[in-house]
Design a protein around this motif. Structure first.
Motif, PDB file in Angstrom:
ATOM      1  N   ARG A  26       0.837  -1.281   0.059  1.00 13.46           N
ATOM      2  CA  ARG A  26      -0.089  -0.205   0.081  1.00 13.46           C
ATOM      3  C   ARG A  26       0.777   1.201   0.034  1.00 13.46           C
ATOM      4  O   ARG A  26       1.824   1.168   0.748  1.00 13.46           O
ATOM      5  CB  ARG A  26      -0.803   0.248   1.229  1.00 13.46           C
ATOM      6  CG  ARG A  26      -2.192  -1.039   1.200  1.00 13.46           C
ATOM      7  CD  ARG A  26      -3.057  -0.856   0.050  1.00 13.46           C
ATOM      8  NE  ARG A  26      -3.912  -1.927  -0.231  1.00 13.46           N
ATOM      9  CZ  ARG A  26      -3.916  -2.725  -0.917  1.00 13.46           C
ATOM     10  NH1 ARG A  26      -2.750  -2.977  -1.466  1.00 13.46           N
ATOM     11  NH2 ARG A  26      -4.840  -3.782  -0.922  1.00 13.46           N
ATOM     12  N   ARG A  42      -4.480   9.806  -8.448  1.00 10.36           N
ATOM     13  CA  ARG A  42      -5.582  10.111  -7.322  1.00 10.36           C
ATOM     14  C   ARG A  42      -6.842   9.353  -7.678  1.00 10.36           C
ATOM     15  O   ARG A  42      -7.447   9.213  -6.525  1.00 10.36           O
ATOM     16  CB  ARG A  42      -5.612  11.801  -7.268  1.00 10.36           C
ATOM     17  CG  ARG A  42      -4.627  12.605  -6.968  1.00 10.36           C
ATOM     18  CD  ARG A  42      -5.172  13.997  -6.344  1.00 10.36           C
ATOM     19  NE  ARG A  42      -3.808  14.690  -6.301  1.00 10.36           N
ATOM     20  CZ  ARG A  42      -3.391  15.791  -7.141  1.00 10.36           C
ATOM     21  NH1 ARG A  42      -3.896  15.417  -8.526  1.00 10.36           N
ATOM     22  NH2 ARG A  42      -2.234  16.304  -6.853  1.00 10.36           N
ATOM     23  N   ASN A  44      -7.583   6.584  -8.742  1.00 10.59           N
ATOM     24  CA  ASN A  44      -7.578   5.128  -8.444  1.00 10.59           C
ATOM     25  C   ASN A  44      -6.712   4.601  -7.338  1.00 10.59           C
ATOM     26  O   ASN A  44      -7.177   3.266  -7.051  1.00 10.59           O
ATOM     27  CB  ASN A  44      -6.994   4.558  -9.867  1.00 10.59           C
ATOM     28  CG  ASN A  44      -7.677   5.003 -11.104  1.00 10.59           C
ATOM     29  OD1 ASN A  44      -8.656   4.334 -11.636  1.00 10.59           O
ATOM     30  ND2 ASN A  44      -7.191   6.005 -11.740  1.00 10.59           N
ATOM     31  N   GLY A  46      -5.587   5.923  -4.044  1.00  9.80           N
ATOM     32  CA  GLY A  46      -5.779   6.369  -2.708  1.00  9.80           C
ATOM     33  C   GLY A  46      -4.617   6.644  -2.098  1.00  9.80           C
ATOM     34  O   GLY A  46      -3.486   6.616  -2.830  1.00  9.80           O
TER      35      GLY A  46
END
Length: 416
Positions: A26, A42, A44, A46
């Motif tokens: 992440r 932005r 897609n 996060g």
């Protein structure tokens, strides 16, 4: 599955990001210079997206992300591309050495950088050696591997030269991903999209498109538009039943001519599919047609990023069986560079010839001339012959007075 933290530089439209997410990473941060590609991130990805020159501390501060699990990125390709001048460190866009230097600041558990296959050429053997030696100095085991997207379920060759570096305790668990099944042809991959409007001749087209596509060429803001690349690439696409002179707005309609009469063009959805995006990814690209194509065409295929990301994750989690790893900096890409760097002083031509296990001074001198494109190579003429010493690296590693800063300020709107 617990998520591992990553920072990605030169993130583009998120091909690498998507693959890493599927591998269990992440993003704490993604950095991208192109505003439209940043908007795609932005929409897609996060998480935080920073827009601007990745080497500008006003955009982000690497020290704020010390200890992140993975530093990843697809730094600019033109400095190493065989389609360009292969200027390497003399190209103001080169960020590879700078990215490696951030390892000293961020101390990530792993590093993953990808670039074009041109970086694997003999022209850059000294450059590669410097990268490996610098990472070894920082306490990392590093390795390069040329990976082909076609070996990971992507219907184009797209060779990419990938660098992975890990700390020794993690490196013993790292193995490069293996080839994933049989290769997929362009026709098989795009049958459903090409027949979306009921094209009567789609089966004949699929038979014609029975092969792996050449590498998609996204181009840049300075060069390249919404077509499939230079003349050679267009010819290769033509052999697969594709008109590479442009991008279509939609699939052929029901009564469109047979492909032997008029070749169909690919749509943006088809190009994204060929690059490894899947419909279920739900990835939306910002911007107009040409910008979207450029973002897709310049991306690192998500399936390849996922495969390498999973291999890194296994290593970081110490899963599987450990194995022997070479000593730090044992991989020799350029023995002349190693001999000069290790000496720290002037070295005779005879000693350099010995390092190459060759008997020709001319061969060593040719290598020195190549090395001098990326490093200052000093000479001293003595009664017994010419001696050489390795001086400064010419590339950008973060110097405040480097000419790259002026280039970025002047041409920022043209850089992508």
């Amino acid at each position: 599955m617990t998520s591992l933290r990553t920072v990605e530089i030169c993130a583009g439209a998120g091909g690498q990001a998507l693959g890493l997410h599927k591998a269990g990473f992440r993003h704490d941060l993604a950095v991208e210079i192109d505003p439209t590609a940043a908007e795609t991130l932005r929409q897609n990805l996060g998480g935080e997206v920073a827009v601007g020159d990745v080497a500008d501390i006003g955009v982000w501060r690497p020290a704020d992300y010390e200890g992140v699990d993975l530093l990843a990125g697809g730094v600019p390709c033109p400095p190493f591309s065989i389609a360009g001048k292969q200027l390497g460190s003399s190209d103001e866009r080169d960020l590879f050495a700078w990215a490696v230097e951030q390892v000293a600041v961020m101390r990530p558990r792993a590093l993953m950088l990808e670039n074009v296959r041109g970086l694997a050429a003999a022209r850059f053997s000294g450059y590669r050696q410097r990268v490996l030696d610098r990472l070894a100095q920082l306490g990392y085991v590093a390795d390069w591997r040329l990976l082909h997207a076609a070996d990971f379920g992507v219907a184009q060759l797209r060779p990419r030269f990938v660098l992975v570096a890990l700390r020794p305790e993690d490196a013993v668990y790292f193995r490069w991903p293996e080839v994933a099944g049989e290769r997929v042809t362009v026709g098989e991959e795009l049958r459903d999209l090409m027949s979306a409007n009921g094209w009567a001749h789609v089966d004949d087209w699929v038979a014609l498109a029975d092969g792996i596509g050449p590498t998609l060429v996204g181009g840049s803001k300075k060069h390249g538009g919404a077509d499939l690349g230079p003349t050679r690439a267009k010819r290769a696409w033509e052999a697969l039943g594709v008109d590479g002179k442009g991008i279509a707005d939609s699939a052929p309609d029901k009564n469109a001519p047979h492909p032997t009469e008029r070749l169909p063009r690919l749509t943006l959805a088809m190009v994204a599919r060929l690059q490894g995006w899947r419909d279920y990814d739900g990835w939306d690209f910002a911007g107009r047609k040409t910008s979207q194509y450029r973002q897709i065409g310049n991306a690192f295929p998500p399936p390849v990023a996922e495969a390498v990301g999973r291999a890194i994750r296994v290593a970081l989690e110490h899963a599987g069986m450990p194995h022997e790893v070479p000593e730090l900096s044992a991989d020799i890409h350029d023995p002349v560079y190693r001999a000069l760097a290790g000496a720290g002083d002037f070295v005779s031509i005879d000693r350099l010839t010995g390092a190459l296990n060759e008997f020709s001074h001319a061969s060593v001198e040719r290598r020195l001339a190549i090395l001098a494109q990326d490093f200052v190579v000093e000479q001293r003429v003595t009664p017994s012959g010419t001696m050489y010493r390795l001086g400064e690296f010419k590339g950008f590693t973060g110097q405040a007075d480097h000419e790259r800063h002026g280039y970025i300020q002047q041409f920022k709107s043209r850089i992508s």
